[in-house]
Write a protein that holds these residues in place. Sequence first.
Motif, PDB file in Angstrom:
ATOM      1  N   ASN A 127      13.723  -5.414   1.617  1.00 53.94           N
ATOM      2  CA  ASN A 127      12.554  -5.180   2.458  1.00 53.94           C
ATOM      3  C   ASN A 127      12.284  -6.386   3.358  1.00 53.94           C
ATOM      4  OD1 ASN A 127      10.330  -6.958   1.294  1.00 53.94           O
ATOM      5  ND2 ASN A 127      10.882  -5.832  -0.563  1.00 53.94           N
ATOM      6  N   PRO A 128      11.300  -6.326   4.230  1.00 59.40           N
ATOM      7  CA  PRO A 128      11.099  -7.415   5.194  1.00 59.40           C
ATOM      8  C   PRO A 128      10.770  -8.776   4.590  1.00 59.40           C
ATOM      9  CG  PRO A 128       9.998  -5.428   5.940  1.00 59.40           C
ATOM     10  CD  PRO A 128      10.449  -5.159   4.542  1.00 59.40           C
ATOM     11  N   LEU A 129      10.393  -8.810   3.307  1.00 61.09           N
ATOM     12  CA  LEU A 129      10.081 -10.084   2.665  1.00 61.09           C
ATOM     13  C   LEU A 129      11.209 -10.609   1.788  1.00 61.09           C
ATOM     14  CD1 LEU A 129       6.322  -9.815   1.601  1.00 61.09           C
ATOM     15  CD2 LEU A 129       7.299 -10.919   3.606  1.00 61.09           C
ATOM     16  N   GLY A 130      12.298  -9.861   1.679  1.00 57.06           N
ATOM     17  CA  GLY A 130      13.394 -10.362   0.864  1.00 57.06           C
ATOM     18  C   GLY A 130      14.426  -9.302   0.559  1.00 57.06           C
ATOM     19  N   ASN A 131      15.659  -9.744   0.314  1.00 52.42           N
ATOM     20  CA  ASN A 131      16.752  -8.823   0.014  1.00 52.42           C
ATOM     21  C   ASN A 131      17.054  -8.729  -1.474  1.00 52.42           C
ATOM     22  OD1 ASN A 131      16.857  -8.376   2.726  1.00 52.42           O
ATOM     23  ND2 ASN A 131      18.785  -9.452   3.071  1.00 52.42           N
ATOM     24  N   ASN A 132      16.102  -9.164  -2.282  1.00 54.41           N
ATOM     25  CA  ASN A 132      16.164  -8.963  -3.720  1.00 54.41           C
ATOM     26  C   ASN A 132      14.752  -9.105  -4.273  1.00 54.41           C
ATOM     27  OD1 ASN A 132      15.727 -11.875  -4.582  1.00 54.41           O
ATOM     28  ND2 ASN A 132      17.624 -12.101  -3.413  1.00 54.41           N
ATOM     29  N   VAL A 133      14.566  -8.745  -5.529  1.00 57.98           N
ATOM     30  CA  VAL A 133      13.224  -8.696  -6.109  1.00 57.98           C
ATOM     31  C   VAL A 133      12.583 -10.076  -6.185  1.00 57.98           C
ATOM     32  CG1 VAL A 133      11.952  -8.227  -8.242  1.00 57.98           C
ATOM     33  CG2 VAL A 133      13.589  -6.548  -7.364  1.00 57.98           C
ATOM     34  N   ASN A 134      13.327 -11.081  -6.631  1.00 57.43           N
ATOM     35  CA  ASN A 134      12.736 -12.411  -6.772  1.00 57.43           C
ATOM     36  C   ASN A 134      12.285 -12.982  -5.434  1.00 57.43           C
ATOM     37  OD1 ASN A 134      12.986 -12.528  -9.561  1.00 57.43           O
ATOM     38  ND2 ASN A 134      15.008 -13.505  -9.488  1.00 57.43           N
ATOM     39  N   GLU A 135      13.117 -12.839  -4.423  1.00 52.87           N
ATOM     40  CA  GLU A 135      12.756 -13.335  -3.094  1.00 52.87           C
ATOM     41  C   GLU A 135      11.516 -12.605  -2.576  1.00 52.87           C
ATOM     42  OE1 GLU A 135      14.895 -14.062   1.281  1.00 52.87           O
ATOM     43  OE2 GLU A 135      15.880 -12.832  -0.255  1.00 52.87           O
ATOM     44  N   PHE A 136      11.492 -11.319  -2.784  1.00 47.78           N
ATOM     45  CA  PHE A 136      10.352 -10.499  -2.361  1.00 47.78           C
ATOM     46  C   PHE A 136       9.069 -10.963  -3.043  1.00 47.78           C
ATOM     47  CE2 PHE A 136       8.241  -6.205  -3.371  1.00 47.78           C
ATOM     48  CZ  PHE A 136       7.413  -6.267  -2.263  1.00 47.78           C
ATOM     49  N   TRP A 137       9.107 -11.085  -4.352  1.00 47.58           N
ATOM     50  CA  TRP A 137       7.914 -11.476  -5.103  1.00 47.58           C
ATOM     51  C   TRP A 137       7.420 -12.860  -4.689  1.00 47.58           C
ATOM     52  CZ3 TRP A 137       3.995  -9.806  -7.820  1.00 47.58           C
ATOM     53  CH2 TRP A 137       3.276 -10.688  -8.634  1.00 47.58           C
ATOM     54  N   ASN A 138       8.321 -13.810  -4.593  1.00 48.65           N
ATOM     55  CA  ASN A 138       7.916 -15.180  -4.232  1.00 48.65           C
ATOM     56  C   ASN A 138       7.291 -15.242  -2.845  1.00 48.65           C
ATOM     57  OD1 ASN A 138       8.796 -16.229  -6.682  1.00 48.65           O
ATOM     58  ND2 ASN A 138      10.855 -16.662  -5.921  1.00 48.65           N
ATOM     59  N   ASN A 139       7.877 -14.551  -1.890  1.00 50.38           N
ATOM     60  CA  ASN A 139       7.318 -14.563  -0.536  1.00 50.38           C
ATOM     61  C   ASN A 139       5.977 -13.841  -0.478  1.00 50.38           C
ATOM     62  OD1 ASN A 139       9.320 -16.069   0.745  1.00 50.38           O
ATOM     63  ND2 ASN A 139      10.583 -14.281   1.148  1.00 50.38           N
ATOM     64  N   CYS A 140       5.842 -12.798  -1.280  1.00 53.48           N
ATOM     65  CA  CYS A 140       4.579 -12.072  -1.324  1.00 53.48           C
ATOM     66  C   CYS A 140       3.476 -12.941  -1.935  1.00 53.48           C
ATOM     67  CB  CYS A 140       4.753 -10.791  -2.134  1.00 53.48           C
ATOM     68  SG  CYS A 140       3.388  -9.632  -1.984  1.00 53.48           S
TER      69      CYS A 140
END
Length: 418
Positions: A15-28
């Motif tokens: 998704n726009p905040l990351g290409n994996n779950v950890n990256e997504f969660w941290n950026n969110c």
Amino acid sequence: MKKRRVVVTGLGTINPLGNNVNEFWNNCIEGKSGAGPITKFDSSKFKTHFACEVKGFNAEDYFSRKDIRKYDLFTQYAVAATDEAVKDAGLNFEGLNDKERAKIGVIWASGYGGISTFEEQLQEFYSGDGTPRFNPFFIPKIITDIAAGVISMRYDLYGPNYCTVSACASSNTAIINAFDLIRLGRANLIIAGGSEASITPASIRGFNASQALSKRNDSPETASRPFDMERDGFVAGEGAGALIIEEYEHAINRGAIIYAEFMGGGMATDAYHLTSTHPEGRGAALGMQAALEDSELSASDIAYINAHATSTSAGDLSELKAIASIFEGNRNVLISATKSMTGHLLGAAGAVEAILTILAIRHQTIPATINTTSIDPAVPKCLNILIGHAIKKEINYTMNNTFGFGGHTATSIFGKME
């Protein structure tokens, strides 16, 4: 008959905040915005020049060059998110017999399906001499159910397999369907979620024509501002979210790590307007109430609501009125709108936001709403909206709301695993 317990054992996303779950969660949690100028086509003549695009996605990480030609981007995103979820769940499909494979299914959602392929092929046709030179994969690339089929073929799974289409409620509908089939004993495990690759000329221009998109071109990263007095529409997003939804005993027997228990879901309809929500949130309230009843929970049990809240004038208020009617001013319930960061992923929104509500339980942390600086005075004063920064909070149960054009509503509830 005793209801079977259902749990979530794997997560995956692009998704726009990351290409994996950890990256997504941290950026969110850090409150980052995924918005920026549109790079997929020349938007200079459009009213809106920005979107929340997926960044750095490489299809060759998942497919051969030959296979890439067979699949629209929405299917590529679906496979990428699913691959992460399958690995995250520790699944190994090798050695399963046909009977076991027939109890593993795929329910995948999309609002648009292969719209980019559809646009590209028609543009080539109408700009040529009229000779129909369509790609032989044209039909399988554009049909909305194809992602579910591709995922099942990738892992050789024989269980229930179909797509759900309920506009922006599509992937929340998909995961609720998966929950129901497992609870009824018709499957032991289902890969469920949704994907969207709809940042295309027709999509952006169409939403512009309906006055749905923000036109804050001078500041894309602050354009999605749910509940704010100056909100002027949503920001288009793209991506995918995948969940491994599994019967509890099945998960325990294979030694799976459990993220959360899937408590229940509710679906309803506004029956009001093609694109607008009911002013008092009739369908939203009915769906939330149905989810609470299905979960055998009360409103006071819910610690966090991930609101649908797209940053549109009417939609934000109708949802909050519905929440206020159900939760009766319980300020222990925190509400946030993570579309302020991801943009609106349309048919993929429900699955991606379900991942966030599940991770909120896992990390006992609630992501905030960003960009909102002055709350609309029409927002019910009894509600507690989290703005600015993520916070730590004791969380036992979370609620995930999604609503779609046509009046569709879907609400899912997740619980801390005891």
